[in-house]
Design a protein around this motif. Structure first.
Motif, PDB file in Angstrom:
ATOM      1  N   THR A  76       0.864  -1.187   0.000  1.00 41.56           N
ATOM      2  CA  THR A  76       0.000   0.000   0.000  1.00 41.56           C
ATOM      3  C   THR A  76       0.898   1.234   0.000  1.00 41.56           C
ATOM      4  OG1 THR A  76      -0.134  -0.399   2.351  1.00 41.56           O
ATOM      5  CG2 THR A  76      -2.070  -0.992   1.045  1.00 41.56           C
ATOM      6  N   PHE A  77       0.267   2.402   0.106  1.00 46.36           N
ATOM      7  CA  PHE A  77       1.014   3.655  -0.028  1.00 46.36           C
ATOM      8  C   PHE A  77       0.987   4.414   1.290  1.00 46.36           C
ATOM      9  CE2 PHE A  77      -0.409   2.215  -4.114  1.00 46.36           C
ATOM     10  CZ  PHE A  77       0.666   2.446  -4.942  1.00 46.36           C
ATOM     11  N   PRO A  78       2.137   4.438   1.995  1.00 51.04           N
ATOM     12  CA  PRO A  78       2.158   5.150   3.279  1.00 51.04           C
ATOM     13  C   PRO A  78       1.896   6.636   3.060  1.00 51.04           C
ATOM     14  CG  PRO A  78       4.381   4.430   2.656  1.00 51.04           C
ATOM     15  CD  PRO A  78       3.437   3.842   1.662  1.00 51.04           C
ATOM     16  N   SER A  79       1.060   7.220   3.889  1.00 52.66           N
ATOM     17  CA  SER A  79       0.879   8.657   3.747  1.00 52.66           C
ATOM     18  C   SER A  79       1.896   9.379   4.604  1.00 52.66           C
ATOM     19  CB  SER A  79      -0.563   9.062   4.050  1.00 52.66           C
ATOM     20  OG  SER A  79      -1.041   8.420   5.182  1.00 52.66           O
ATOM     21  N   ALA A  80       2.128  10.650   4.265  1.00 54.46           N
ATOM     22  CA  ALA A  80       3.181  11.433   4.909  1.00 54.46           C
ATOM     23  C   ALA A  80       3.033  11.364   6.424  1.00 54.46           C
ATOM     24  CB  ALA A  80       3.103  12.884   4.436  1.00 54.46           C
ATOM     25  N   ASP A 199      -5.196   2.835   3.019  1.00 56.09           N
ATOM     26  CA  ASP A 199      -5.663   1.986   4.121  1.00 56.09           C
ATOM     27  C   ASP A 199      -5.710   0.500   3.774  1.00 56.09           C
ATOM     28  OD1 ASP A 199      -6.193   4.342   5.685  1.00 56.09           O
ATOM     29  OD2 ASP A 199      -8.011   4.621   4.497  1.00 56.09           O
ATOM     30  N   GLY A 200      -5.555   0.174   2.489  1.00 57.85           N
ATOM     31  CA  GLY A 200      -5.530  -1.234   2.093  1.00 57.85           C
ATOM     32  C   GLY A 200      -6.886  -1.915   2.064  1.00 57.85           C
ATOM     33  N   VAL A 201      -7.937  -1.144   1.840  1.00 58.06           N
ATOM     34  CA  VAL A 201      -9.278  -1.732   1.850  1.00 58.06           C
ATOM     35  C   VAL A 201     -10.086  -1.297   0.630  1.00 58.06           C
ATOM     36  CG1 VAL A 201     -11.387  -2.055   3.174  1.00 58.06           C
ATOM     37  CG2 VAL A 201      -9.253  -1.581   4.365  1.00 58.06           C
ATOM     38  N   CYS A 202     -10.692  -2.269  -0.033  1.00 50.80           N
ATOM     39  CA  CYS A 202     -11.659  -1.992  -1.099  1.00 50.80           C
ATOM     40  C   CYS A 202     -13.016  -2.453  -0.584  1.00 50.80           C
ATOM     41  CB  CYS A 202     -11.260  -2.761  -2.355  1.00 50.80           C
ATOM     42  SG  CYS A 202     -12.512  -2.775  -3.643  1.00 50.80           S
ATOM     43  N   SER A 203     -14.034  -1.625  -0.710  1.00 49.62           N
ATOM     44  CA  SER A 203     -15.379  -1.976  -0.222  1.00 49.62           C
ATOM     45  C   SER A 203     -15.374  -2.542   1.197  1.00 49.62           C
ATOM     46  CB  SER A 203     -16.035  -3.017  -1.135  1.00 49.62           C
ATOM     47  OG  SER A 203     -16.391  -2.451  -2.336  1.00 49.62           O
ATOM     48  N   PRO A 204     -15.063  -1.718   2.201  1.00 46.78           N
ATOM     49  CA  PRO A 204     -14.978  -2.227   3.578  1.00 46.78           C
ATOM     50  C   PRO A 204     -16.307  -2.815   4.062  1.00 46.78           C
ATOM     51  CG  PRO A 204     -14.904   0.187   3.525  1.00 46.78           C
ATOM     52  CD  PRO A 204     -14.801  -0.276   2.112  1.00 46.78           C
ATOM     53  N   ALA A 205     -16.199  -3.979   4.722  1.00 45.60           N
ATOM     54  CA  ALA A 205     -17.400  -4.694   5.169  1.00 45.60           C
ATOM     55  C   ALA A 205     -18.288  -3.822   6.060  1.00 45.60           C
ATOM     56  CB  ALA A 205     -16.989  -5.966   5.910  1.00 45.60           C
TER      57      ALA A 205
END
Lengths: 338, 306
Positions: A76-80, A199-205
């Protein structure tokens, strides 16, 4: 290693959402498993999924004892201001002796390449490298040894890319197929405020809702947005924005504007992929059950070994495991998919 | 604002505009719009390239003559031979400034000064530092980055001498795909599209099954239905160290839009007055600013203006 039919024996790369899933995949014949830590550093950051550092260390022991590799997804992409969590994930992986770290972010790749020059780096599909030049950028800058290709290329395009890059290719063969270029989609964030990239989530439950009306028609929603509506008894897919039904001015009625709720199944194309120069065949599904992983991995183990031995792959049973029992070869078969 | 001069910039036209409209639009921008930098070029679909390329030089000259800085934007998604050739040729022209939008353009521009576009995933200081070492001078950040992260990114890269740009107006790019959704809506494929995207100069609107406006399709791209509007957040963004504010071109009166944003930067009108004027423009969709506040991107939060 080449056999008589001209195939190179591919690595079967399988999902490991949990320690038990990892053992199941390896026991079923995985050559390698991929997994992540229990936080936003990987693209399947779901509750109840993934590994603690201690679990990963044990898992590596289990895998290596059986000749299997462990690939750690830090993709994933760490934010600043939050880079330390990603740095720590790479550090753990390197110290524990994972066989490769799968990266997407340029900063994370830069850190891993500088801090651990001997650590093998794979470029995640989340990096969205879809051209030979794009892939070469990562090879040149970070010494990437393998690229996981986006699910948007035909087999002949993959073969073409193979000839123009200095690294190995890993290609998805089975599982959930997203319609949008991986690592380049903010649809979930647009609707829920949770970012797939950060955040590493697509369509969070937590934002998924199934609402049944008096006639037992089922509406699926993500946050406040209606994703699909099916009549009583029809299959309702998990509400993912790119597999929803929408209305637009040039079509009558709702239609799947992006894609229907289908799963990717490339079993019929296995021989072609293996001839195209694909080093590793990847099965999606870290969020899936142990039983699912076991059956899919066993089936593909048999199929890959079958192709190598010159037999028909015969994977009819896998249809039962695809979403809504419907499958697609996606972009891989022909350009007409686009 | 740490000594950086605040600029209004005009992002590339993302839609398939009729070439005459496209040229006239830029001529008017050259003559009338208070924008400092104009990004030019096809970002979405290499098939559209041939329509604009014959006009590119004339338009670039006109903009330059009017004192605008012209930056050439590259394709956001590169996979086909045509795509690759297009990126290569944009990057090959040694003298012009280029904004890179994918990894292949990063490869071509490495070692030469360039801009990094919003389709490159730049979320953290380490990525900025790495790209800056390779020649990146300006970063237009991904649209989904919230205020807190924007602030941290500026603060943690202060010594690098780069500038930051964020989109503050217009439909927000949300996703890219290999498949053309315009073609799909018309039961065609990308190869047989017959350029149906030209019918929708602001995108093809998608509504949900309960008739709520939701998204806009632009070929392989998916955008928000609503228009981003950060007029009330401009001074906060400036205070963080962001110095360039990008307007995404639409068919509404972009000269008027640019003038409103410029007037706020110049302190000629306050944000509240500007917000009223933007509302009065009736751009054809509601405004949103959710990403900035770390909420659902399509939501609206009333800014706390003092």
């Amino acid at each position: 290693m080449n056999d008589d039919a001209g195939y190179i024996r591919p690595e079967l790369v399988c999902p490991a959402g949990t320690p038990a899933g990892l053992r199941a995949a390896i026991d079923a014949g995985a050559d390698a498993v991929y997994c992540g830590f229990q936080n936003a550093t990987n693209a399947r950051n779901f509750p109840g999924l993934n590994f603690t550092p201690a679990e990963l260390e044990q898992a590596i022991g289990y895998a290596h004892a059986r000749g299997a590799k462990v690939l750690l997804a830090v993709n994933t992409f760490p934010s600043a201001g939050k880079f330390d969590l990603w740095r720590e994930a790479v550090d753990y992986g390197a110290r524990m002796g994972v066989d490769a770290v799968i990266v997407a972010d340029i900063g994370v790749a830069d850190y891993a390449a500088r801090a651990y020059p001997n650590l093998r780096l794979h470029l995640s599909v989340q990096a969205g490298a879809s051209s030979p030049e794009g892939i070469r950028f990562y090879c040149q800058e970070f010494g990437v040894k393998r690229v996981v290709l986006p699910r948007i290329l035909t087999v002949s395009e993959i073969a073409d890319i193979h000839r123009q890059i200095p690294c190995e290719i890993e290609a998805f063969i089975f599982g959930n197929i997203g319609m949008m270029a991986e690592g380049r989609c903010s649809l979930t964030n647009y609707v829920t405020g949770v970012s797939t990239n950060m955040d590493g989530v697509c369509s969070p439950a937590a934002d998924v809702h199934y609402v049944e009306d008096a006639d037992r028609n089922l509406t699926t929603r993500l946050g406040a947005v209606v994703i699909d509506r099916v009549a009583c008894g029809e299959f309702a897919g998990y509400p993912t924005i790119c597999k929803g039904r929408y209305v637009c001015g040039v079509k009558s009625g709702g239609y799947y504007a992006f894609e229907e709720p289908v799963s990717l199944n490339l079993s019929a194309l296995l021989p072609d992929l293996m001839r195209a120069g694909v080093t590793a065949l990847k099965i999606e599904g870290r969020q899936r059950s142990r039983a699912y992983v076991k059956s899919v991995v066993s089936a593909f183990r048999t199929a890959v070994d079958g192709v190598l031995a010159g037999r028909d792959p015969g994977l009819a049973d896998l249809l039962a495991l695809t979403e809504g029992h419907r499958q697609t070869e996606g972009a891989f078969r022909s350009k007409a998919w686009r | 604002m740490r000594g950086k001069v605040a600029e209004i910039t005009l992002g590339p036209v993302l839609f398939n505009w009729n070439p005459d409209r496209w040229r006239d639009f830029y001529f008017r921008i050259a003559d009338e719009a208070p924008v400092a930098t104009v990004y030019l070029g096809e970002v979405i679909c290499s098939k559209r390239g041939p329509f604009f390329e014959p006009l590119l030089e004339t338009v670039a000259e006109r903009l330059t003559a009017a004192g605008k800085t012209v930056v050439f934007s590259t394709l956001a998604q590169v996979m086909l031979k045509h795509d690759r050739r297009m990126v290569e040729s944009v990057c090959a022209s040694g003298e012009s400034l280029v904004e890179v939008n994918d990894g292949s353009a990063l490869l071509y521009m490495r070692g030469r000064p360039h801009h990094v576009g919003p389709y490159i995933n730049v979320y953290n200081e380490r990525t900025v530092a790495f790209l800056a070492r390779g020649g990146a001078r300006n970063f237009c950040l991904p649209v989904e980055i919230p205020a807190a992260v924007l602030g941290a990114l500026c603060a943690n890269t202060d010594s690098l001498g780069v500038t930051f740009e964020v989109q503050v107006f217009g439909r927000v790019p949300l996703a890219l795909s290999a498949r053309c959704y315009h073609a799909r809506a018309h039961s065609r494929t990308k190869d047989s599209c017959q350029f149906v995207c030209e019918n929708d100069p602001d995108g093809l609107e998608l509504r949900t099954l309960d008739d709520g406006p939701f998204l806009a399709i632009n070929g392989i791209q998916t955008l928000s239905h609503d228009y981003l509007n950060l007029i009330s957040e401009l001074s906060e963004l400036e205070a963080m160290g962001i110095s360039r504010f990008r307007l995404a071109p639409h068919t509404c009166d972009m000269v008027a839009i640019a003038s409103i944003f410029r007037a706020v930067l110049d302190r000629h009108i306050d944000a509240r007055e500007a917000a009223v004027r933007l509302d009065a423009m009736q751009v054809g969709a509601p405004f949103s600013n959710g990403f900035y506040y770390g909420k659902a991107g399509g939501s609206w939060t009333e800014a706390a203006i003092d």
